[in-house]
Design an enzyme around this catalytic site. Sequence first.
Site, PDB file in Angstrom:
ATOM      1  N   ASN A 127       0.822  -1.209   0.000  1.00 25.95           N
ATOM      2  CA  ASN A 127       0.000   0.000   0.000  1.00 25.95           C
ATOM      3  C   ASN A 127       0.854   1.257   0.000  1.00 25.95           C
ATOM      4  O   ASN A 127       0.556   2.235  -0.696  1.00 25.95           O
ATOM      5  CB  ASN A 127      -0.926   0.010   1.215  1.00 25.95           C
ATOM      6  CG  ASN A 127      -2.050  -0.998   1.113  1.00 25.95           C
ATOM      7  OD1 ASN A 127      -2.239  -1.631   0.075  1.00 25.95           O
ATOM      8  ND2 ASN A 127      -2.787  -1.174   2.189  1.00 25.95           N
ATOM      9  N   ARG A 459     -11.446  -5.081 -13.370  1.00 16.15           N
ATOM     10  CA  ARG A 459     -10.269  -5.856 -12.965  1.00 16.15           C
ATOM     11  C   ARG A 459     -10.692  -7.321 -12.863  1.00 16.15           C
ATOM     12  O   ARG A 459     -11.409  -7.683 -11.932  1.00 16.15           O
ATOM     13  CB  ARG A 459      -9.739  -5.398 -11.597  1.00 16.15           C
ATOM     14  CG  ARG A 459      -9.321  -3.939 -11.510  1.00 16.15           C
ATOM     15  CD  ARG A 459      -8.714  -3.645 -10.125  1.00 16.15           C
ATOM     16  NE  ARG A 459      -8.585  -2.236  -9.860  1.00 16.15           N
ATOM     17  CZ  ARG A 459      -7.548  -1.479 -10.231  1.00 16.15           C
ATOM     18  NH1 ARG A 459      -6.566  -2.031 -10.903  1.00 16.15           N
ATOM     19  NH2 ARG A 459      -7.501  -0.192  -9.928  1.00 16.15           N
ATOM     20  N   ARG A 489      -5.967   1.154 -13.247  1.00 23.13           N
ATOM     21  CA  ARG A 489      -4.565   1.280 -12.868  1.00 23.13           C
ATOM     22  C   ARG A 489      -3.982  -0.028 -12.342  1.00 23.13           C
ATOM     23  O   ARG A 489      -4.568  -0.687 -11.485  1.00 23.13           O
ATOM     24  CB  ARG A 489      -4.408   2.377 -11.813  1.00 23.13           C
ATOM     25  CG  ARG A 489      -2.947   2.674 -11.450  1.00 23.13           C
ATOM     26  CD  ARG A 489      -2.849   3.630 -10.300  1.00 23.13           C
ATOM     27  NE  ARG A 489      -3.275   4.965 -10.683  1.00 23.13           N
ATOM     28  CZ  ARG A 489      -4.137   5.697  -9.983  1.00 23.13           C
ATOM     29  NH1 ARG A 489      -4.689   5.196  -8.892  1.00 23.13           N
ATOM     30  NH2 ARG A 489      -4.444   6.916 -10.369  1.00 23.13           N
ATOM     31  N   HIS A 519     -16.234   2.102 -14.141  1.00 22.89           N
ATOM     32  CA  HIS A 519     -15.959   1.399 -12.897  1.00 22.89           C
ATOM     33  C   HIS A 519     -17.147   0.546 -12.461  1.00 22.89           C
ATOM     34  O   HIS A 519     -17.056  -0.207 -11.493  1.00 22.89           O
ATOM     35  CB  HIS A 519     -15.617   2.430 -11.812  1.00 22.89           C
ATOM     36  CG  HIS A 519     -15.116   1.862 -10.536  1.00 22.89           C
ATOM     37  ND1 HIS A 519     -15.794   1.983  -9.339  1.00 22.89           N
ATOM     38  CD2 HIS A 519     -14.002   1.145 -10.247  1.00 22.89           C
ATOM     39  CE1 HIS A 519     -15.115   1.382  -8.376  1.00 22.89           C
ATOM     40  NE2 HIS A 519     -14.027   0.869  -8.897  1.00 22.89           N
ATOM     41  N   TYR A 552     -12.123  -9.958  -0.659  1.00 22.99           N
ATOM     42  CA  TYR A 552     -12.842  -8.703  -0.441  1.00 22.99           C
ATOM     43  C   TYR A 552     -14.281  -9.000  -0.029  1.00 22.99           C
ATOM     44  O   TYR A 552     -14.867  -9.992  -0.457  1.00 22.99           O
ATOM     45  CB  TYR A 552     -12.898  -7.858  -1.720  1.00 22.99           C
ATOM     46  CG  TYR A 552     -11.584  -7.350  -2.258  1.00 22.99           C
ATOM     47  CD1 TYR A 552     -10.365  -7.647  -1.648  1.00 22.99           C
ATOM     48  CD2 TYR A 552     -11.563  -6.558  -3.400  1.00 22.99           C
ATOM     49  CE1 TYR A 552      -9.173  -7.168  -2.156  1.00 22.99           C
ATOM     50  CE2 TYR A 552     -10.368  -6.072  -3.925  1.00 22.99           C
ATOM     51  CZ  TYR A 552      -9.177  -6.391  -3.298  1.00 22.99           C
ATOM     52  OH  TYR A 552      -7.993  -5.917  -3.808  1.00 22.99           O
ATOM     53  N   ARG A 648     -14.156   2.588   5.327  1.00 20.76           N
ATOM     54  CA  ARG A 648     -12.940   1.807   5.550  1.00 20.76           C
ATOM     55  C   ARG A 648     -11.681   2.651   5.480  1.00 20.76           C
ATOM     56  O   ARG A 648     -10.804   2.548   6.318  1.00 20.76           O
ATOM     57  CB  ARG A 648     -12.850   0.706   4.487  1.00 20.76           C
ATOM     58  CG  ARG A 648     -11.649  -0.210   4.642  1.00 20.76           C
ATOM     59  CD  ARG A 648     -11.341  -0.958   3.364  1.00 20.76           C
ATOM     60  NE  ARG A 648     -10.656  -0.139   2.388  1.00 20.76           N
ATOM     61  CZ  ARG A 648     -10.836  -0.221   1.072  1.00 20.76           C
ATOM     62  NH1 ARG A 648     -11.722  -1.056   0.591  1.00 20.76           N
ATOM     63  NH2 ARG A 648     -10.160   0.538   0.241  1.00 20.76           N
ATOM     64  N   HIS A 676     -15.063  -3.854   1.003  1.00 19.16           N
ATOM     65  CA  HIS A 676     -15.146  -3.262  -0.332  1.00 19.16           C
ATOM     66  C   HIS A 676     -16.564  -2.947  -0.769  1.00 19.16           C
ATOM     67  O   HIS A 676     -16.775  -2.239  -1.757  1.00 19.16           O
ATOM     68  CB  HIS A 676     -14.483  -4.222  -1.337  1.00 19.16           C
ATOM     69  CG  HIS A 676     -14.230  -3.649  -2.684  1.00 19.16           C
ATOM     70  ND1 HIS A 676     -14.934  -4.036  -3.806  1.00 19.16           N
ATOM     71  CD2 HIS A 676     -13.345  -2.709  -3.106  1.00 19.16           C
ATOM     72  CE1 HIS A 676     -14.494  -3.363  -4.865  1.00 19.16           C
ATOM     73  NE2 HIS A 676     -13.534  -2.556  -4.461  1.00 19.16           N
TER      74      HIS A 676
END
Length: 790
Positions: A127, A459, A489, A519, A552, A648, A676
Amino acid sequence: MPTPTRSATPGKGRHRGKGKGDGSRPGGRRSAAVATGAAVTAAAAAADVTTPATTASTASTAPEVSGDVPGDAVTPTDTTVDLTDRSYYINRELSMLTFQRRVLEEVRDERNPLIERVKFLSILGSNLGEFFMVRVAGLRQQVEAGVADLSADGMTPAEQLVACRELAYQLMYEARDAWVSEIVPQLAEAGVHIHDFDTLGEAQRAAAIAYFERGVFPVLTPLAFDPGRPFPHISNLSLNLAVLLRDENDQQLFARVKVPSSLPRLAAVPAPKGLSAAAKTRRYDFVWLEQLIAANLGELFPGMTSVGTYAFRVTRDAEMSIQELEADDLLETIEEGVLRRRFGSVVRLTIDGTTPADVRHILLDNLDLEPEGMVAVDPPLGMSGINLLGLDRPDLKDPPFVPAVPEGLGDPELSIFAAIRKHDILIHRPYESFGPVVDWLESAAHDPDVLAIKMTLYRVGRNAPAVAALLEAARNGKEVAVLVELKARFDEESNIEWARALEDEGVHVVYGLVGIKTHSKIAMVVRREGDGIRRYVHLGTGNYNVVTARLYTDLDLFTCDEVIGQDATELFNFLTGFSRSRDYKKLLVGPINLRERFEALLEREIDHQVAGRGGHLIFKMNSLIDRKMIATLYRASQAGVKVDLLVRGMCSLRPGIPGVSDNIKVTSIVGRFLEHSRIYWFRNGGAEEVLVGSADLMPRNLNRRVEVLFPVEDKALVRRLRDDILAVYLRDNVKARFMQADGSYVHAVPAEGEEPLDSQVWFIEHASDRATSPAQSDRRRGKRRLPAGH
């Protein structure tokens, strides 16, 4: 601990005081004392607020969420408070680093199994690397470009850059302190020994050298640096050795050796001699790969004398500027951008603290980096590469569990399409299986009555059964249209590969929209039934990724609601064609109508409270940084609306400010799984409404991304979201942290006589409840529903 109190009043000037940290700075050779997360956030954000003390036990009391009791009518919002005052907002970059401190707390939490604590250490390292690649890189670009815009809390880019580096470096120091002083000794006690090369026994050393000669030496490529050979390129996030050598003429030379990322960071060695067979049971011994290489440099540089070897690591700018309007082929443009990323400017140089000044100067000069971008730490460098999850030590890991079969999908005689026709189906990952989503796509690929499949992919990862199902559908003659977001990304390369594979099978592939990312997570199957067609829609909060589906927490909804089907059709026409329709009946679609529709729902809740019908909001999201949304939440609090926020990560809102956010509580849960899912619950005067989807309350999600929030309308599912999910999160007194007005967080502590409740563990234990009949599930929910007043 109680929240610190500030004496000044919000909006009466700014103060950049120094806060006292809540952790010590390990080691004595670091330059400049660096404040810890909470204190730096408070100092840098500089909000002069008076914060009411909030104890962990009182903050852990769960709110009543059934929506049965109206509140009294109240005076309209106090308009004398200037909600644009920057002191009411927390810097987003520092808030992100404060989240990383919560990850570090999981490293140090001895309630977590030992190998899971190592996992959190690796996550923290990863991270922080991404933070430097993206956020610090962006701040440096702003500083170099002379940007003078202030952040939400009133900081210049230069001020943010200094504060971010200090706090991030402090986290790096503390992570290594936790590794050395806590993790390594406890691993050794448990039989997992991580050795320095110079502490190996004779037999261990011989085995290590044999491994080096057989499996490491052939992979290494030493690169010299001298007038005839330029300074080598140092790839992003690679671990390297700076080697000082002396030749036969006593001349000092410099070389670089890259530690191969293709080899395990920890090289296995045999247990010491003399141990009994019982002592060797489930014992593991390792040595650091970089130390093994450093100890055998004579093999790489024969005839030279090694003067010193020092590990270093670089982090590069990973942002890509894509001129989409000028790009003839977005696919090729993204490919070029991915390649350029490997050569981006260096934003962080991490070095071994023992590295001498002359080596530091060589690295800084040739990497074109300012001294402030260099951080000296104790080994090991590159903690994201430490991974012990492969060890056969289940006693040192989280207990495994098998995801439950989602409610409504347990009848083998009932096809998944028939199950969806009976009623909407909700899946709570990872506690319930992601398998039905893949099964649904595979069924559609082979069903002769299925005419078309449309889907967005953000993703999906390298192993993508969802994409395999789409390929099979195309081979079977279905009309398949897919939007593959190439601008996701760090997933660009994988997405490029899947886009090409889909195109090769004749799938209609769209790479994304100009200027915005897609997204949303949505798929639609068009099926011929009787004399007409029926649209089956899947909507979710998470990606179609089988790996993250196990890591997640996310929600999936299957529905064949006709209106949602119509909205989904309009959305896909927007994504693949030139549709500019704004006439979505049920879906909130960004950037088309999401912001205005969501703001209207917030205003409606304020109106309910002012009219005495009782206002209550429960929002769960990843991040909250949109200033306009925060200002509206402040007005809701001022009107008396009860606001429970489960955030979060980044949160720019300050809860608990008298007269501004007294009625707002912010909780962050960090645990085994990455939280998530996004859930937005509105009491709505008793006619509760709940939205689920892909969007956080961030400017990019609301303004610059194709996002979808969708309603959950089945009353049983609404009750489940309210009572079995949101209410459980709000009762968490083990993994919850409660945000204070200064941006710090207080860890939850069970009240006297209160049973500990870890929400994620609770979901695992109760997931099997969902595999029963709806009537049985409703009875269970009724028993678990929070009593009034909680």
